[in-house]
Design an enzyme around this catalytic site. Structure first.
Site, PDB file in Angstrom:
ATOM      1  CD  GLU A   1      -2.257   1.774  -3.363  1.00 47.76           C
ATOM      2  OE1 GLU A   1      -3.619   2.208  -4.031  1.00 47.76           O
ATOM      3  OE2 GLU A   1      -1.971   2.290  -2.207  1.00 47.76           O
TER       4      GLU A   1
ATOM      5  CG  ASP B   1      -1.902   1.373   1.328  1.00 49.76           C
ATOM      6  OD1 ASP B   1      -2.749   0.916   0.524  1.00 49.76           O
ATOM      7  OD2 ASP B   1      -1.554   2.113   2.005  1.00 49.76           O
TER       8      ASP B   1
END
Length: 699
Positions: A437, A408
């Protein structure tokens, strides 16, 4: 955060002290400052600068003597008022690093035997450390002894297995109590640790899975422990738990729910939303709150609200281990969603309680980085932070046998750590997946060191979510009514040509597997809800076709496809774009809706099968894609996507327009997929109806 109290003092270097006095406290004025230890020894300070910072006056001082890290000091100003001295930015200095980093063989941990337990803690800025053993009849407190490099240890005789404990310490003038951040055995709501050993648990036997030949063979399916099993009357004995996630019985098989459903989809990897201990759900009363789990509080423990008994530290470990092996037995690999960029509450995070400021990004003025927009950013660059996260991944790979990690907000992390994690994981499992990400977040990590898309070439084994693919195919995330190609913006067809070739030839990625292609994930509106806004007024039947069209582009594009659970049946969150805490009603997987969209689900399964059976959709090098993948258009509306691997030749048509087209094949072809079932199985002439996907294998 500084400037909270009327008088504050921070040691920010071996010769630098920063002092803050509030203006309504002696007008913020003092001509002298000094430090004093418990033995009455004085350390003079010399004021070098004095600055007005609004409500406070900020003094920068040099140290006219020697400061000992971990010693208890008070700082006095000229009116004999005082405050505790806090060791702050000094922990970021090279001098601190040189003195307080122990040899790698010295690890913070507990070592249990039936005869004794050894407790080892790294807390160089602490004044004293004790372990508090919590017995039913009362607490037993044992002092730890400080050794080299700020490492504290003690041995406690006797068989302590399953005894709960915490660490109590004095640091920066305050007595703290916290659990052990290096120990995976935790009690309810991240409050206590347990003396135990993973090797003593009866964990599920490891089930080997078939290795992937190449990373682009993966089809990743994102889901949540809670969401998959929270809808009532679907056969789950303990809904919303690890146990329920892989439970199968006559009811789940008859209704095709939960694990029984997952196994039918044909995907290769199940990416599970955060399972490590998070702070935003009360484990005693999990029904009171809902949260996706992107609020970590303990990276080595598993979330208690997913356990059938959150009071038992062993239970959550055993149940998670079984979940992984159940998935493996079904031929499914397991990727975990790891949130290594921030924590729920920095002040209550055990690593920060043990060594304040060391594990978080901050500048020399004491400001905390906020690139995650969650109030804090973890600093993965300091040596003991690097060791903590690397050792945590080693545990997940070696003990729990996971197959991949999705990071993340990976752009907050240092790419060197991400590379080191990938190197270790792939040494154990060559097909281990690392991706995340890679947004270029505005953290205090220098841009050239961020694990962001901009630095993808520096991370040879790491994939990146392709927001480019998402924006082109789906349309804008920020502007809900702005269409992409799949929902009617035909002007984007030339961008589509690029993203269907993994964005390799617009220099976003250097290898196809790095492009994690998606149009929907847990964040933002689902594809169905996006289409409801973009295609306002269009009937459900039309939006179902657009749903299949978008999903087909994900599954057949070069790169690595990523599917959000429920995307295959038009999952809706009732128009909400961020349901991270919006209750099970909005987040649960609705199996009744799935039944209503059975045709769309069947098309999804057929597209998964198509990708798996035809290697030209899964080319693994830039050179092969340049040679074997071509694109053209019909009237700048329909994408004609030609793929080969040197053996098979396929042509796939994507038509998001509201009109029909025709295409003469160069020779006879076999229709592999036809979303409208309009063409015969064998033909050299393709009819392309509105909002359709057709794939043909040439003879």
């Amino acid at each position: 955060m500084r400037m909270k109290d009327r008088l504050e003092c921070y040691v920010d270097g071996y010769s630098t002290v920063n002092i803050y006095m509030i203006n309504d406290f002696y007008q913020g004025q003092s001509k002298t400052f000094h430090l004093k230890d418990k033995e009455g020894n004085l350390v003079p300070l010399t004021i070098k600068t004095k600055e007005d910072e609004g409500d406070y006056v900020h003094y920068t001082c040099t140290v006219d003597g020697k400061i000992e890290v971990g010693k208890d000091y008070l700082m006095y100003e000229e009116h004999a008022q005082y405050c505790p001295v806090q060791f702050s930015h000094i922990v970021k200095t090279p001098e601190f690093n040189a003195k307080y980093i122990p040899d790698e063989s010295v690890k913070p941990r507990i070592e249990y035997t039936p005869e004794k337990t050894t407790f080892t803690v790294w807390a160089p800025t602490a004044n004293w450390v004790s372990v508090v053993l919590h017995y039913p009849e009362g607490d037993q407190i044992e002092a730890l002894k400080r050794g080299d490099h700020g490492v504290w240890t003690t041995e406690v005789k006797g068989d302590l297995r399953k005894v709960l404990y915490t660490y109590r310490l004095k640091v920066n003038g305050t007595i703290q109590e916290c659990l052990d951040p290096w120990n995976p055995f935790t009690g309810i709501n991240t409050t206590v640790s347990q003396v135990n050993d993973l090797s003593l648990l009866d964990l599920a036997k490891k089930v080997p899975t078939r290795p992937m030949e190449q990373d682009t063979d993966a089809i990743v399916y994102e889901t949540s422990i809670r969401d998959m099993t929270s809808q009532k009357h679907n056969g789950f004995t303990h809904p919303r738990t690890f146990e329920a996630f892989t439970e199968e019985n006559e009811t789940t098989k008859h209704l095709m729910t939960g694990f029984s459903y997952l196994k039918t989809l044909g995907v290769s990897h199940i990416q599970i939303m955060p399972v490590n201990d998070f702070g935003s759900v009360d484990e005693e009363y999990p029904s009171l709150y809902y949260n996706w789990g992107y609020d970590p509080m303990h990276y080595r423990s598993f979330e208690g609200s997913f356990s059938t008994d959150p009071y038992d530290p062993e239970k959550r470990i055993v149940e998670f281990a079984k979940l992984v092996q159940d998935l493996h037995a079904a031929g499914l690999k397991v990727n975990l969603d790891m949130v290594y960029n921030h924590v729920w509450k920095r002040e209550e995070f055990a690593l920060d309680q043990l060594v304040p400021d060391y594990f978080f990004l901050m500048d020399s003025n004491g400001n905390y980085s906020n690139g995650s927009f969650c109030g804090n950013d973890i600093d993965t660059r300091p040596e003991m932070s690097r060791r903590y996260f690397l050792d945590t991944v080693k545990m997940l790979v070696d003990v729990f046998d996971i197959d991949g990690i999705r990071f993340d907000l990976m752009g907050v992390l240092d790419y060197n750590l991400v590379n080191e994690i990938a190197e270790y994981a792939k040494s154990k499992k060559p097909d281990f997946m690392i991706y995340g990400e890679g947004w270029d977040m505005p953290s205090f990590v220098p841009p050239e060191l961020r694990a962001s898309q901009n630095n993808q070439a520096k991370m040879p084994n790491v994939g990146q979510f392709s927001d480019r693919f998402r924006e082109v195919i789906r349309g804008s995330n920020d502007q809900l009514d702005q269409a992409g190609y799949s929902n009617g913006n035909l002007a984007r067809i030339h961008d589509v040509k690029q993203v269907m070739r993994a964005s390799l030839f617009e220099n976003r990625f250097d290898q196809p597997f790095k492009a994690i292609n998606y149009v929907e994930c847990h964040d933002n509106h689902t594809m169905w809800d996006k289409n409801r806004a973009v295609c306002n007024g269009q009937p459900r039947s039309i939006r179902m076709k657009r749903q299949t069209l978008a999903t087909a582009m994900v599954l057949l594009a070069q790169g690595t496809p990523f599917i959000h659970c429920g995307q295959e049946f038009g999952r809706t969150k009732q128009g909400l774009g961020n349901t991270y805490n919006c209750s099970d009603h909005y987040n649960m997987i609705d199996y009744h809706r799935r039944n209503e969209f059975e045709n769309v689900v069947d098309q999804f399964k057929a597209l998964v099968k198509l990708r798996k059976e035809h290697p030209s959709f899964r080319l693994n090098t830039k050179e092969k894609i340049e040679k074997y993948v071509q694109t053209e258009t019909i009237n700048d509306k329909v994408l004609v996507y030609k793929t080969s691997d040197g053996n098979e030749r396929l042509i796939t048509f994507f038509n998001p327009a509201d009109e029909s087209f025709e295409y003469r094949l160069p020779n006879q072809g076999k229709v592999l997929f036809d979303s409208e079932n309009l063409n015969p199985d064998q033909t050299d002439f393709i009819r392309i109806p509105p909002l359709s996907v057709i794939s043909v294998q040439l003879a």
